[in-house]
Write an enzyme that holds these catalytic residues in place. Structure first.
Site, PDB file in Angstrom:
ATOM      1  N   HIS A  62      23.436  -9.423  20.109  1.00  0.00           N
ATOM      2  CA  HIS A  62      23.958  -9.879  19.105  1.00  0.00           C
ATOM      3  C   HIS A  62      23.447  -9.851  18.281  1.00  0.00           C
ATOM      4  CE1 HIS A  62      27.193 -11.903  22.241  1.00  0.00           C
ATOM      5  NE2 HIS A  62      26.428 -10.551  22.808  1.00  0.00           N
ATOM      6  N   ASP A  63      22.020  -9.635  17.730  1.00  0.00           N
ATOM      7  CA  ASP A  63      21.494 -10.171  16.565  1.00  0.00           C
ATOM      8  C   ASP A  63      21.648  -8.497  16.158  1.00  0.00           C
ATOM      9  OD1 ASP A  63      19.922 -11.143  14.554  1.00  0.00           O
ATOM     10  OD2 ASP A  63      18.321 -10.152  15.343  1.00  0.00           O
ATOM     11  N   ASP A  70      17.628  -9.040  12.299  1.00  0.00           N
ATOM     12  CA  ASP A  70      16.741  -9.225  11.574  1.00  0.00           C
ATOM     13  C   ASP A  70      16.992 -10.950  11.780  1.00  0.00           C
ATOM     14  OD1 ASP A  70      19.587 -10.120  11.273  1.00  0.00           O
ATOM     15  OD2 ASP A  70      20.253 -10.101   8.969  1.00  0.00           O
ATOM     16  N   GLU A  83      26.532 -17.841  12.293  1.00  0.00           N
ATOM     17  CA  GLU A  83      27.415 -16.437  13.887  1.00  0.00           C
ATOM     18  C   GLU A  83      26.751 -17.069  15.283  1.00  0.00           C
ATOM     19  OE1 GLU A  83      24.312 -12.899  13.914  1.00  0.00           O
ATOM     20  OE2 GLU A  83      24.001 -12.370  11.370  1.00  0.00           O
ATOM     21  N   PRO A 156      32.903  -6.308  19.746  1.00  0.00           N
ATOM     22  CA  PRO A 156      33.982  -5.096  20.397  1.00  0.00           C
ATOM     23  C   PRO A 156      34.831  -5.347  22.123  1.00  0.00           C
ATOM     24  CG  PRO A 156      32.415  -4.503  20.642  1.00  0.00           C
ATOM     25  CD  PRO A 156      32.380  -5.555  20.028  1.00  0.00           C
ATOM     26  N   HIS A 186      24.290  -4.971  31.286  1.00  0.00           N
ATOM     27  CA  HIS A 186      25.900  -5.384  32.306  1.00  0.00           C
ATOM     28  C   HIS A 186      25.182  -5.216  33.500  1.00  0.00           C
ATOM     29  CE1 HIS A 186      29.046  -4.813  29.225  1.00  0.00           C
ATOM     30  NE2 HIS A 186      28.323  -5.345  28.650  1.00  0.00           N
ATOM     31  N   THR A 187      23.230  -5.045  34.004  1.00  0.00           N
ATOM     32  CA  THR A 187      23.472  -5.070  35.531  1.00  0.00           C
ATOM     33  C   THR A 187      22.942  -7.157  35.353  1.00  0.00           C
ATOM     34  OG1 THR A 187      21.751  -4.352  37.021  1.00  0.00           O
ATOM     35  CG2 THR A 187      20.709  -4.867  35.218  1.00  0.00           C
ATOM     36  N   ASP A 246      18.502  -3.922  37.245  1.00  0.00           N
ATOM     37  CA  ASP A 246      18.675  -2.098  38.442  1.00  0.00           C
ATOM     38  C   ASP A 246      19.359  -1.249  37.444  1.00  0.00           C
ATOM     39  OD1 ASP A 246      20.301  -3.327  38.901  1.00  0.00           O
ATOM     40  OD2 ASP A 246      19.268  -4.295  41.302  1.00  0.00           O
TER      41      ASP A 246
END
EC number: 1.11.1.7
Length: 314
Positions: A62-63, A70, A83, A156, A186-187, A246
């Site tokens: 996200h950064d 930053d 943010e 997104p 996303h694991t 994994d």
């Protein structure tokens, strides 16, 4: 952990970012024990809370996808909503780990190691402690002074199709290969029902359920996200081994059991479909690709200073 629910800012083209010359030996003389100290803090925090690795990895993503890597996602602001207070970032957590690391590092070598570098180290250590690959993090990022919730308004959605995802990554100089490899994050983690609700009810005028979602899995999701569970932090783990890094994520895509529409979209393009199959069958290939893409993503920079406190600009 809805990493792609918070990765894209249309307001900032890739040209806004810098890919500055980072160095593997940046702190060798000025703070040689920095990485060791951060690794220990991440490991200790994970022993107490198994969700820490997913949270740290998500913070880093996200950064980097807003103003470059930053540490702007760590800032609090009195001038505007920061943010981390934007709607898409409200579920971010594990800030305490970065705060603890910064305190230790400031005691070791005051004013030397940026919060952005600490976050990059912590994200790498999070992957390693969860069983994933190690990589040498490039060093020398600077911290930003600006953090605006308004800049997270076009991150997104998990409903993105392949073209939207590809465009998002391309704006940051990241390739289609990077898209598929980094999606493997996303694991780890957990997703709230709001991130995949569109797939299990009133999908479109023809289908109530997303046809790319396995019917029996859709039934499980509908049960979990039933109206009676509203307000109860309802959701699902990203995969059954959600605290282990994994390649299960890719196997779930092939089984039509990924949570997000954007995950399943990786099968809609020949190249990304081929990569999904490759990583589903080879954890080693995934690990190598993920490490390389993380190095590339984390080298998008844009800061100006080394903050003494990660929550406020100097």
């Amino acid at each position: 952990m809805a990493l792609f629910a918070s990765l894209f800012i249309a307001l900032f083209m890739f040209s806004t970012y810098q890919t500055s010359a980072l160095s593997s030996n940046y702190y060798d003389k000025t703070c040689p024990n920095a990485e060791y100290a951060i690794t220990k803090i991440v490991r200790d925090a994970t022993k107490k809370d198994s969700t820490v690795p997913a949270a740290l990895l998500r913070l880093h993503f996200h950064d980097c996808f807003i103003r470059g890597c930053d540490a702007s996602v760590l800032l609090s602001s009195k001038k505007n909503t920061a943010e981390k207070d934007g709607p898409a970032n409200l579920s971010l957590h594990a800030f305490f780990v970065i705060d603890a690391a910064k305190k230790v590092i400031e005691d070791l070598c005051p004013g030397v190691v940026s919060c952005a570098d600490i976050l990059a180290f912590a994200a790498r250590d999070a992957v390693v402690v969860a069983g994933g690959p190690y990589w040498d993090v490039p060093k020398g990022r600077k911290d930003g002074r600006v953090s605006k919730a308004s800049e997270t308004s076009e991150l997104p959605s998990p409903t993105f199709n392949f073209d939207q995802l590809q465009h998002s990554f391309a704006q940051r100089g990241l390739s289609t290969d990077d898209l598929v490899a980094l999606s493997g994050a996303h694991t780890l983690g957990f997703s709230h029902c709001s991130s995949f609700q569109n797939r299990i009810r009133n999908f479109n005028s023809t289908h109530d359920i997303d046809p790319t979602l396995h019917p029996s899995f859709a039934g499980v999701l509908r049960s979990v996200c039933d109206d009676k569970n509203k307000g109860k932090n309802a959701g699902m783990s990203m995969d059954p081994s959600s605290t282990v890094f994994d390649n299960t994520y890719y196997r779930l895509i092939l089984q039509k059991q990924s949570l997000f529409q954007s995950d399943q979209a990786l099968l809609t393009h020949p190249k990304t479909k081929s990569l999904v199959n490759k990583y589903a069958s080879s954890k080693e290939a995934f690990y190598k690709a993920f490490a390389n893409s993380m190095i590339k993503m984390s080298s998008i920079t844009g800061g100006q200073e080394v903050r003494r406190d990660c929550r406020v600009a100097n």
